[in-house]
Design a protein around this motif. Structure first.
Motif, mmCIF file in Angstrom:
data_model
loop_
_atom_site.group_PDB
_atom_site.id
_atom_site.type_symbol
_atom_site.label_atom_id
_atom_site.label_comp_id
_atom_site.label_asym_id
_atom_site.label_seq_id
_atom_site.Cartn_x
_atom_site.Cartn_y
_atom_site.Cartn_z
ATOM 1 N N ARG A 45 0.844 -1.209 0.000
ATOM 2 C CA ARG A 45 0.000 0.000 0.000
ATOM 3 C C ARG A 45 0.877 1.255 0.000
ATOM 4 N NH1 ARG A 45 -4.970 2.214 1.661
ATOM 5 N NH2 ARG A 45 -4.763 4.100 2.932
ATOM 6 N N ALA A 46 1.895 1.264 0.870
ATOM 7 C CA ALA A 46 2.789 2.427 0.931
ATOM 8 C C ALA A 46 3.546 2.601 -0.384
ATOM 9 C CB ALA A 46 3.766 2.265 2.094
ATOM 10 N N TRP A 47 3.944 1.482 -0.984
ATOM 11 C CA TRP A 47 4.677 1.538 -2.247
ATOM 12 C C TRP A 47 3.804 2.083 -3.377
ATOM 13 C CZ3 TRP A 47 3.823 -1.671 -6.640
ATOM 14 C CH2 TRP A 47 4.803 -1.581 -7.638
ATOM 15 N N LEU A 48 2.562 1.611 -3.462
ATOM 16 C CA LEU A 48 1.651 2.103 -4.493
ATOM 17 C C LEU A 48 1.364 3.589 -4.319
ATOM 18 C CD1 LEU A 48 -0.859 -0.901 -4.583
ATOM 19 C CD2 LEU A 48 0.649 -0.191 -6.451
ATOM 20 N N GLN A 49 1.137 4.012 -3.080
ATOM 21 C CA GLN A 49 0.854 5.419 -2.832
ATOM 22 C C GLN A 49 2.064 6.298 -3.146
ATOM 23 O OE1 GLN A 49 -0.470 5.100 1.265
ATOM 24 N NE2 GLN A 49 -2.616 5.336 0.658
ATOM 25 N N ALA A 50 3.272 5.804 -2.831
ATOM 26 C CA ALA A 50 4.480 6.573 -3.136
ATOM 27 C C ALA A 50 4.659 6.740 -4.635
ATOM 28 C CB ALA A 50 5.705 5.884 -2.532
ATOM 29 N N ASN A 63 12.878 -10.155 -4.228
ATOM 30 C CA ASN A 63 13.578 -10.309 -5.503
ATOM 31 C C ASN A 63 12.745 -9.610 -6.567
ATOM 32 O OD1 ASN A 63 15.555 -11.241 -7.295
ATOM 33 N ND2 ASN A 63 14.402 -13.098 -7.757
ATOM 34 N N ALA A 64 13.356 -8.687 -7.319
ATOM 35 C CA ALA A 64 12.555 -7.839 -8.204
ATOM 36 C C ALA A 64 13.268 -7.575 -9.518
ATOM 37 C CB ALA A 64 12.234 -6.507 -7.520
ATOM 38 N N ASP A 65 12.464 -7.252 -10.525
ATOM 39 C CA ASP A 65 12.968 -6.781 -11.804
ATOM 40 C C ASP A 65 13.594 -5.400 -11.594
ATOM 41 O OD1 ASP A 65 12.397 -4.966 -14.305
ATOM 42 O OD2 ASP A 65 12.400 -7.020 -15.078
ATOM 43 N N ARG A 66 14.836 -5.249 -12.043
ATOM 44 C CA ARG A 66 15.562 -4.005 -11.780
ATOM 45 C C ARG A 66 14.906 -2.790 -12.406
ATOM 46 N NH1 ARG A 66 20.567 -2.002 -10.417
ATOM 47 N NH2 ARG A 66 21.255 -0.191 -11.610
ATOM 48 N N ALA A 67 14.453 -2.930 -13.668
ATOM 49 C CA ALA A 67 13.881 -1.779 -14.371
ATOM 50 C C ALA A 67 12.489 -1.437 -13.853
ATOM 51 C CB ALA A 67 13.836 -2.054 -15.868
ATOM 52 N N ALA A 68 11.688 -2.457 -13.532
ATOM 53 C CA ALA A 68 10.309 -2.216 -13.106
ATOM 54 C C ALA A 68 10.209 -1.763 -11.660
ATOM 55 C CB ALA A 68 9.474 -3.483 -13.319
ATOM 56 N N MET A 69 11.189 -2.122 -10.829
ATOM 57 C CA MET A 69 11.134 -1.819 -9.393
ATOM 58 C C MET A 69 12.331 -0.965 -8.988
ATOM 59 S SD MET A 69 8.352 -3.297 -8.149
ATOM 60 C CE MET A 69 8.647 -3.483 -6.393
ATOM 61 N N THR A 70 12.435 0.217 -9.586
ATOM 62 C CA THR A 70 13.530 1.121 -9.225
ATOM 63 C C THR A 70 13.408 1.619 -7.788
ATOM 64 O OG1 THR A 70 12.261 2.989 -10.107
ATOM 65 C CG2 THR A 70 13.812 1.895 -11.603
ATOM 66 N N ASP A 71 12.211 1.519 -7.217
ATOM 67 C CA ASP A 71 11.945 1.994 -5.859
ATOM 68 C C ASP A 71 11.674 0.836 -4.907
ATOM 69 O OD1 ASP A 71 9.645 1.253 -7.136
ATOM 70 O OD2 ASP A 71 8.507 3.063 -6.639
ATOM 71 N N LEU A 72 12.376 -0.269 -5.078
ATOM 72 C CA LEU A 72 12.142 -1.441 -4.227
ATOM 73 C C LEU A 72 12.396 -1.143 -2.756
ATOM 74 C CD1 LEU A 72 11.428 -4.461 -4.106
ATOM 75 C CD2 LEU A 72 13.869 -4.967 -4.461
#
Length: 500
Positions: A293-298, A455-464
């Motif tokens: 939720r915090a990630w989506l709002q950010a 574990n995340a896609d680097r380009a899609a999750m620049t704000d991991l």
């Protein structure tokens, strides 16, 4: 008779490409000193330990051999040139290495596919961590680990007591690799034994439609079709968690939390004026929901009261004939099923998020005969790395259109474990990304703590890092909302991070 891969195992090979790897990893952090009166676990001693343990499991000395023309499924063959120094590799960070630097190393290593010309596993010994610690970073292909024939390499190395003597590797005599003629003759005999199966393969069951093969294989996992599979017939919502194309580079974050914090929330809910039966898994999923939720709002994504994100949560089940009190055999693919939980990221109240998640998991757990955490931890041969593998196998066999991300939560032993003479002080899972999904979440509880790997896609999750920080913050918010005591963000939560 050749040792042929099962259709499900073979599907993980065919579904893999350079950007969607099908191995599960782990990050095991070892303390600085060995136990008193025990040999130091240096690199050579670790290779001896690995050689000893894989001597009990031939899969780690075997590689995959394809048949000419793919007339039948691939087979396991002994690697006559097996070289353990190829698989157990030494690396180091510039001392004193931080958790952030370790995360960068993990992200780079885990993004690379395993070499199919060799047995499908690797283990990296990473030295130079601050405080004199060392890390073991493992990679084991899903085609190899089924929980019965083979377990995860991290599972094989762990002991309940430190080793008092340096291990010695047993002698191993590989069988001669079969030639093409032998493979073709065996395939021909299979036509006689199972003609329908072979015809399906030749017509495209393997060559042309690996996705269909995986879905058919999933249908046979223990013969169990959960209530969740029926209720998840509708496509998952479209969210920022999904990407049209998963790229090879990864980001990896580690978050360390205290298990007592989750238990405090559970106990507070049970003792409330209006008691609600929740589990530690429910609390963990709620913390992940708050982080999302915090990630989506950010990101400025639209989040309203009805917004949800669907998570596929692998659940271990009890099967007929299995004595779950005394154990007796390892957890296997046939004992893991898919549950689908709609995480209420749009719900502003953290307590109501927990209640909504608990309602879903309670209903699905009853229909799936889910095993409790205590029962899982007591099953003979069980270890968290292997169950993360089995969860990833189930996730890979289900249509990705049915869920937005995978969340594996594995209860581990609440006592110290050792690799050789060194105590394991942390263990983070690395769950593989599926096509179209930008992040995968793995949680493991061990010795009083909960270790979370993102574990995340680097380009899609620049704000991991926003998600990594949001999960423990959501846990503290949840504790405050239910009146749980002794939950302190600064004391127990020590995030590490990395990218690659």
């Amino acid at each position: 008779m050749l040792d042929r891969l099962s259709p499900l195992d073979a599907s993980f090979l065919y579904l893999e490409d350079h950007s969607t790897t099908m191995h599960v990893g782990s990050v095991i952090i070892l303390e600085r000193r060995a136990r008193r009166r025990t040999p130091v676990l240096d690199h050579d001693a670790l290779m001896d330990l690995v050689a000893e343990r894989i001597g009990e499991n031939s899969r780690y000395r075997q590689r995959v051999r394809e048949l000419p023309g793919r007339l039948s499924g691939p087979v396991w063959v002994d690697d006559v040139d097996f070289d353990i120094s190829y698989h157990v590799r030494r690396s180091a960070l510039p001392a004193p290495g931080t958790d952030e630097q370790l995360g960068e190393f993990v992200a780079r290593i885990q993004s690379r596919p395993l070499d199919r010309e060799h047995p499908l596993w690797e283990l990296y010994v990473v030295e130079g961590l601050e405080g004199g610690r060392r890390a073991l970073v493992t990679k084991t292909h899903q085609a190899l680990v089924d929980g019965v024939t083979a377990v995860d390499i991290g599972h094989l190395l762990l002991d309940t007591e430190p080793l008092r003597e340096r291990p010695s590797a047993p002698e191993w005599l590989p069988r001669r690799e079969p030639g093409d003629l032998h493979l073709l003759l065996d395939a021909a005999s299979e036509v006689v034994r199972r003609p329908v199966t072979v015809v399906e393969r030749v017509r495209g069951g393997i060559v042309g439609s690996a996705g269909d093969l995986a879905r058919r294989a999933f249908g046979g996992l223990g013969g169990v079709v959960t209530e969740a599979a029926r209720t998840a017939a509708s496509p998952a919502p479209t969210t920022a968690l999904n990407t049209s194309r998963v790229r090879a580079p990864r980001r990896y974050r580690m978050v360390r939390t205290n298990l007592q914090d989750y238990r405090a929330v559970r106990d507070a809910m049970a003792g409330a004026r209006r008691p609600v039966d929740v589990t530690v898994t429910d609390v963990a999923l709620t913390a992940v929901t708050g982080g999302l939720r915090a990630w989506l709002q950010a990101r400025g994504e639209p989040v309203h009261s009805a917004t949800t994100v669907r998570a596929m949560v692998p659940v271990s089940i009890a099967e007929g004939g299995v004595d779950t009190e005394t154990g007796g055999r390892s957890v296997s693919s046939s004992q893991v099923v898919a549950c689908f939980v709609d995480l209420p990221v749009g719900e502003p109240s953290s307590r109501l998020r927990l209640e909504r998640i608990a309602h879903q998991t309670r209903h699905q757990a009853r229909s799936s005969r889910a095993l409790s955490a205590g029962t899982l931890a007591g099953i003979a041969g069980f270890a968290p790395p292997t169950l993360h593998h089995l969860g990833a196998r189930v996730a890979g066999a289900v249509s990705r259109r049915m869920f937005n991300l995978v969340v594996t939560n594995v209860p581990g032993p609440q006592r110290p474990l050792y690799v050789g003479s060194s105590r394991m002080i942390a263990t983070y899972p690395v769950i593989p990304l599926l096509r179209g999904q930008a992040v995968a979440v793995g949680l493991t509880s061990y010795d009083g703590e909960v270790f979370i790997g993102l574990n995340a896609d680097r380009a899609a999750m620049t704000d991991l890092e926003v998600l990594a920080a949001g999960i423990p913050e959501a846990l503290v918010e949840l504790a405050a909302s239910v009146g749980a005591e002794d939950v302190d963000l600064g004391v127990h939560l020590r995030p590490g991070m990395g990218q690659g």
